[in-house]
Design a protein around this motif. Structure first.
Motif, PDB file in Angstrom:
ATOM      1  N   ILE A  81      -2.897   5.398  12.081  1.00 31.49           N
ATOM      2  CA  ILE A  81      -3.901   4.358  11.821  1.00 31.49           C
ATOM      3  C   ILE A  81      -4.188   3.542  13.077  1.00 31.49           C
ATOM      4  CG2 ILE A  81      -4.322   2.206  10.564  1.00 31.49           C
ATOM      5  CD1 ILE A  81      -2.813   3.436   8.201  1.00 31.49           C
ATOM      6  N   THR A  82      -3.130   3.100  13.739  1.00 27.77           N
ATOM      7  CA  THR A  82      -3.302   2.281  14.940  1.00 27.77           C
ATOM      8  C   THR A  82      -3.942   3.083  16.064  1.00 27.77           C
ATOM      9  OG1 THR A  82      -1.389   0.925  14.330  1.00 27.77           O
ATOM     10  CG2 THR A  82      -2.121   0.826  16.619  1.00 27.77           C
ATOM     11  N   ALA A  83      -3.524   4.329  16.247  1.00 31.01           N
ATOM     12  CA  ALA A  83      -4.094   5.151  17.316  1.00 31.01           C
ATOM     13  C   ALA A  83      -5.571   5.419  17.090  1.00 31.01           C
ATOM     14  CB  ALA A  83      -3.329   6.468  17.417  1.00 31.01           C
ATOM     15  N   TYR A  84      -5.971   5.550  15.840  1.00 29.00           N
ATOM     16  CA  TYR A  84      -7.373   5.857  15.535  1.00 29.00           C
ATOM     17  C   TYR A  84      -8.265   4.619  15.590  1.00 29.00           C
ATOM     18  CZ  TYR A  84     -11.379   7.978  13.168  1.00 29.00           C
ATOM     19  OH  TYR A  84     -12.642   8.446  12.856  1.00 29.00           O
ATOM     20  N   LEU A  85      -7.789   3.508  15.049  1.00 26.10           N
ATOM     21  CA  LEU A  85      -8.610   2.303  14.975  1.00 26.10           C
ATOM     22  C   LEU A  85      -8.448   1.386  16.179  1.00 26.10           C
ATOM     23  CD1 LEU A  85      -8.137   1.270  11.221  1.00 26.10           C
ATOM     24  CD2 LEU A  85     -10.063   2.508  12.242  1.00 26.10           C
ATOM     25  N   ASN A  86      -7.265   1.350  16.727  1.00 23.05           N
ATOM     26  CA  ASN A  86      -6.952   0.349  17.753  1.00 23.05           C
ATOM     27  C   ASN A  86      -6.109   0.985  18.852  1.00 23.05           C
ATOM     28  OD1 ASN A  86      -6.574  -2.044  19.116  1.00 23.05           O
ATOM     29  ND2 ASN A  86      -5.230  -2.964  17.579  1.00 23.05           N
ATOM     30  N   PRO A  87      -6.668   1.930  19.603  1.00 25.09           N
ATOM     31  CA  PRO A  87      -5.868   2.667  20.592  1.00 25.09           C
ATOM     32  C   PRO A  87      -5.298   1.794  21.696  1.00 25.09           C
ATOM     33  CG  PRO A  87      -8.208   3.139  20.856  1.00 25.09           C
ATOM     34  CD  PRO A  87      -8.071   2.397  19.576  1.00 25.09           C
ATOM     35  N   HIS A  88      -5.940   0.665  21.970  1.00 24.80           N
ATOM     36  CA  HIS A  88      -5.439  -0.246  23.002  1.00 24.80           C
ATOM     37  C   HIS A  88      -4.433  -1.250  22.439  1.00 24.80           C
ATOM     38  CE1 HIS A  88      -8.396   1.301  25.814  1.00 24.80           C
ATOM     39  NE2 HIS A  88      -9.349   1.090  24.936  1.00 24.80           N
ATOM     40  N   ASN A  89      -4.186  -1.160  21.126  1.00 25.47           N
ATOM     41  CA  ASN A  89      -3.253  -2.059  20.448  1.00 25.47           C
ATOM     42  C   ASN A  89      -3.600  -3.522  20.701  1.00 25.47           C
ATOM     43  OD1 ASN A  89      -1.108  -2.514  18.697  1.00 25.47           O
ATOM     44  ND2 ASN A  89       0.385  -2.676  20.373  1.00 25.47           N
ATOM     45  N   CYS A  90      -4.883  -3.843  20.603  1.00 20.47           N
ATOM     46  CA  CYS A  90      -5.340  -5.226  20.768  1.00 20.47           C
ATOM     47  C   CYS A  90      -4.873  -6.061  19.588  1.00 20.47           C
ATOM     48  CB  CYS A  90      -6.862  -5.264  20.870  1.00 20.47           C
ATOM     49  SG  CYS A  90      -7.521  -4.277  22.225  1.00 20.47           S
ATOM     50  N   LYS A  91      -4.619  -7.326  19.835  1.00 19.92           N
ATOM     51  CA  LYS A  91      -4.054  -8.202  18.818  1.00 19.92           C
ATOM     52  C   LYS A  91      -5.158  -9.013  18.139  1.00 19.92           C
ATOM     53  CE  LYS A  91      -0.122  -6.799  20.406  1.00 19.92           C
ATOM     54  NZ  LYS A  91       0.607  -5.727  19.675  1.00 19.92           N
ATOM     55  N   PRO A  92      -5.088  -9.148  16.814  1.00 15.47           N
ATOM     56  CA  PRO A  92      -6.055 -10.020  16.127  1.00 15.47           C
ATOM     57  C   PRO A  92      -5.847 -11.466  16.543  1.00 15.47           C
ATOM     58  CG  PRO A  92      -4.311  -9.352  14.630  1.00 15.47           C
ATOM     59  CD  PRO A  92      -4.099  -8.567  15.893  1.00 15.47           C
ATOM     60  N   GLN A  93      -6.894 -12.251  16.451  1.00 17.97           N
ATOM     61  CA  GLN A  93      -6.842 -13.642  16.886  1.00 17.97           C
ATOM     62  C   GLN A  93      -7.507 -14.544  15.875  1.00 17.97           C
ATOM     63  OE1 GLN A  93      -5.183 -14.776  19.456  1.00 17.97           O
ATOM     64  NE2 GLN A  93      -4.602 -12.754  20.267  1.00 17.97           N
ATOM     65  N   CYS A  94      -7.288 -15.856  16.056  1.00 20.39           N
ATOM     66  CA  CYS A  94      -7.938 -16.833  15.197  1.00 20.39           C
ATOM     67  C   CYS A  94      -9.443 -16.825  15.463  1.00 20.39           C
ATOM     68  CB  CYS A  94      -7.382 -18.227  15.467  1.00 20.39           C
ATOM     69  SG  CYS A  94      -5.613 -18.372  15.149  1.00 20.39           S
ATOM     70  N   PRO A  95     -10.254 -17.019  14.431  1.00 13.59           N
ATOM     71  CA  PRO A  95     -11.708 -16.958  14.617  1.00 13.59           C
ATOM     72  C   PRO A  95     -12.251 -17.994  15.591  1.00 13.59           C
ATOM     73  CG  PRO A  95     -11.133 -16.779  12.297  1.00 13.59           C
ATOM     74  CD  PRO A  95      -9.873 -17.140  13.029  1.00 13.59           C
TER      75      PRO A  95
END
Length: 325
Positions: free
Chosen positions: A166-180
């Protein structure tokens, strides 16, 4: 059980069934991926529904164990009627179908996703869950602990393995979610594949103020969420479809009572067991060792149920939210 027994298979074939069960449960256990998947699904839904939060999408996951619990009692009847292989094919088809439908449902909104990736996926799990155990125990009646342990180990490892996909397909750079941040500008979000909105001060720390962290709806990270469901559906269809081919129960050989004493030695040499019945009870399994009503009248029965309920509820809360904190 029509169409799911074979008298020609030796005892060692039980380990083949065991491996097949492990593969099946590797797919079923991915319902626990929701704690990781929800960050991407919720961010995707916020594109058209900015007020959607994790407390809303939590209901998607809730429907999965609900569907599983509702259908599991019927799963046993299906196995007795149609056999483990056909029940496994039916349950696996529901799981794969739920993922394919989720490709379209996630574009519609939370209610549709609740019915597909939530309830329908859970129903499929409830149908197929015990099929590998039932089949394997007919070959290995003296190794019930091993059978249950190996199969359920697959269920536990499923989320661990598929989360990497899932992470490799959607978020290959492993970016972190942040506050809006103010006006959903996501000033702290940095990712090689995303350019901040014009005028965004990326050094500003807006603070979450109790809000959760998401991926910017304008970033490309949530883009592939619908296609992810199709990818998982393809993977599961291959694994479950292949594994269910081996869900064949061992048919017990009936020998007339008058010839049991004469043939017992030959049967032992040829690894042929001599039970008195051909159903599941012949391998030491019964429909219920204690009647259900008797358990419901017992204080110990309620204590066991309460302990299981409390443990399960606490675990499910964590499994659904472990990446959103």
């Amino acid at each position: 059980m029509p169409g799911s027994k074979s008298s020609a298979r030796p005892r060692w074939y039980g380990y083949v069934v065991l491996a097949a069960g492990f593969l099946i449960h590797l797919c079923l256990g991915t319902m626990y991926c929701w704690g990781n998947l929800t960050t991407y699904v919720t961010s995707y839904l916020r594109r058209d529904h900015p007020n959607v939060s994790y407390s809303d999408t939590y209901w998607v996951y809730t429907m999965a164990p609900a569907g599983q619990a509702l259908v599991m009692p019927a799963g046993g009847w299906l196995q007795m009627t149609f056999g483990t292989r056909m029940s496994g094919i039916g349950g696996g088809s529901l799981v794969v179908g739920a993922l394919i439908l989720s490709h379209f449902a996630v574009k519609s909104g939370i209610p549709a996703l609740m019915m597909s990736y939530g309830f329908l996926f859970g129903v499929g799990v409830g149908v197929i869950y015990t099929c590998p155990v039932t089949a394997a125990i007919t070959y290995l009646p003296d190794k019930k602990g091993l059978v249950n342990g190996v199969v359920v180990m697959g269920f536990g490892l499923g989320a661990f393995v598929v989360n990497f996909i899932i992470t490799a397909y959607l978020n290959p750079h492993n970016c972190k979610p942040q506050c809006p941040g103010t006006n959903s500008t996501y000033p702290q979000f940095t990712c090689p594949s995303w350019t901040p909105l014009p005028g965004t001060n990326t050094s500003e720390d807006p603070g979450c103020d109790g809000d959760h962290k998401y991926f910017p709806p304008t970033s490309d990270i949530p883009d592939n969420v619908p296609d992810l469901f199709l990818l998982l559906g393809l993977i599961y269809s291959c694994l479950i479809g292949f594994a269910t081919l081996f869900l064949v129960e061992r048919e017990r050989v009936l020998i007339p009572c008058s010839s049991v004493s004469e043939k017992s030695e030959d049967a032992e040499e040829e690894d042929v067991e001599i039970p008195q019945k051909t159903d599941i009870q012949s391998v030491g399994m019964t429909r219920a060792d204690v009647p259900t009503l008797e358990v419901m009248r017992s204080k110990l029965g309620w204590l066991l149920w309460g302990n299981f309920w409390l443990t399960g509820v606490g675990g499910l809360f964590m499994l659904a939210q472990y990446k959103t904190f």
